[in-house]
Design a protein around this motif. Sequence first.
Motif, PDB file in Angstrom:
ATOM      1  N   ILE A  59       0.831  -1.215   0.000  1.00 21.23           N
ATOM      2  CA  ILE A  59       0.000   0.000   0.000  1.00 21.23           C
ATOM      3  C   ILE A  59       0.866   1.266   0.000  1.00 21.23           C
ATOM      4  O   ILE A  59       0.617   2.183  -0.798  1.00 21.23           O
ATOM      5  N   PRO A  60       1.916   1.365   0.851  1.00 22.26           N
ATOM      6  CA  PRO A  60       2.797   2.536   0.721  1.00 22.26           C
ATOM      7  C   PRO A  60       3.472   2.633  -0.646  1.00 22.26           C
ATOM      8  O   PRO A  60       3.670   3.742  -1.167  1.00 22.26           O
ATOM      9  N   LEU A  61       3.833   1.490  -1.232  1.00 24.29           N
ATOM     10  CA  LEU A  61       4.432   1.527  -2.569  1.00 24.29           C
ATOM     11  C   LEU A  61       3.442   2.083  -3.593  1.00 24.29           C
ATOM     12  O   LEU A  61       3.820   2.854  -4.484  1.00 24.29           O
ATOM     13  N   ALA A  62       2.171   1.704  -3.467  1.00 24.72           N
ATOM     14  CA  ALA A  62       1.148   2.221  -4.386  1.00 24.72           C
ATOM     15  C   ALA A  62       0.946   3.723  -4.186  1.00 24.72           C
ATOM     16  O   ALA A  62       0.790   4.466  -5.164  1.00 24.72           O
ATOM     17  N   ILE A  68       4.330  10.052  -7.055  1.00 23.81           N
ATOM     18  CA  ILE A  68       5.499  10.318  -7.909  1.00 23.81           C
ATOM     19  C   ILE A  68       5.350   9.450  -9.158  1.00 23.81           C
ATOM     20  O   ILE A  68       5.684   8.260  -9.154  1.00 23.81           O
ATOM     21  N   GLY A  69       4.816  10.040 -10.196  1.00 23.30           N
ATOM     22  CA  GLY A  69       4.495   9.276 -11.393  1.00 23.30           C
ATOM     23  C   GLY A  69       5.676   8.542 -11.998  1.00 23.30           C
ATOM     24  O   GLY A  69       5.512   7.449 -12.555  1.00 23.30           O
ATOM     25  N   LEU A  76       5.884  -1.104 -10.469  1.00 19.06           N
ATOM     26  CA  LEU A  76       5.091  -2.165 -11.097  1.00 19.06           C
ATOM     27  C   LEU A  76       5.996  -3.169 -11.809  1.00 19.06           C
ATOM     28  O   LEU A  76       5.708  -4.373 -11.832  1.00 19.06           O
ATOM     29  N   GLY A  77       7.111  -2.676 -12.356  1.00 19.26           N
ATOM     30  CA  GLY A  77       8.033  -3.578 -13.047  1.00 19.26           C
ATOM     31  C   GLY A  77       8.700  -4.563 -12.104  1.00 19.26           C
ATOM     32  O   GLY A  77       8.739  -5.777 -12.373  1.00 19.26           O
ATOM     33  N   LEU A 115       2.389  -7.623  -6.121  1.00 24.27           N
ATOM     34  CA  LEU A 115       1.904  -7.037  -7.380  1.00 24.27           C
ATOM     35  C   LEU A 115       0.390  -6.824  -7.351  1.00 24.27           C
ATOM     36  O   LEU A 115      -0.098  -5.762  -7.746  1.00 24.27           O
ATOM     37  N   THR A 116      -0.337  -7.816  -6.870  1.00 25.73           N
ATOM     38  CA  THR A 116      -1.802  -7.717  -6.864  1.00 25.73           C
ATOM     39  C   THR A 116      -2.276  -6.549  -6.010  1.00 25.73           C
ATOM     40  O   THR A 116      -3.152  -5.772  -6.419  1.00 25.73           O
TER      41      THR A 116
END
Length: 236
Positions: A59-62, A68-69, A76-77, A115-116
Amino acid sequence: MPSKVSAIVSAWAAYDPDVDNPWFSWDYLRQNTGTLLAALREHLLLTLAAVAVAAVLAIPLAVLAHRIGSLTGPILGVTGVLYTIPSLALFAMLAPFTGLRPVTVLIGLVLYALLTIVRNTLTGLRQVPAEVVDSARGMGYGPAALLWRIELPLALPGVMTGLRIATVSTVALVTVGELVGFGGLGNLIIGGFNSNFYRAQIMAATLACIGLALALDLALVLLSRAVMPWHRRRTA
C-alpha cells in the motif's frame, strides 16, 4: 477344488479400487482430525501473515507510485518480475539465506502478493475524482490529510479488491510450500499422492483448502461491507 491361479483371478475380478481406496472416508477424517487441523492452522497462519506483510509493504508503494508518477513504472516492473519467478526457483534462491524454514515460504508468498495489492491500490487511488481532490485542497487539506481523509477512504474498494485476490491466490500458493516442508494442507495433498495415491487424504486436504479460500474471501467481503457502507448502498 479351484486352482491357485483361478483363486487369484477371482480375487482380482472382485477387487474394486473405488471401495479399497475411496475418494471420501469418514474413517480417515475421524482418525486424522488432529493432523488435518494442524495442517489447516499452518495454512491459515502462513496465509494471514503473508497477506498482512504484503499489504504493509504494497500500500505505501502504491501511494508512492501515485504521488510520484516516475516511480510507477519501476514499482510495477519490479513487483511484476517477482511475480513471474517460478516458486521452485524462488525457494532455491531464498534457501541459502533463510534455510528450510517457514520464513522461506513466508517471504515467497509476500513477494507473490505484492503485485496484486500494489496494482489494485494504485487503480483505486487513480479513480478518486479530481474535483474531490481539488475541493479538499481548496479547504486547506495538506498532503497527509488529503491522503488519510480523502484519497485512501475513496480508494478502499480497490484496496479491498486487491486484498481479496491476494488472499485467495495465497491460499493456493501456500500448498507449494510443501517443497520446503511447510505447505500446510499441501503437505497432506502431496503426501497422499506419494502414499499410493491415498484418495481420502488428497480429497480431504483439497476440500479443506478450497473451504479456507472461500471462508477468507467471505470474511473480506463482510469486512468490506462493514468499512464501506457507502459503497454497498451505491452498488445495491
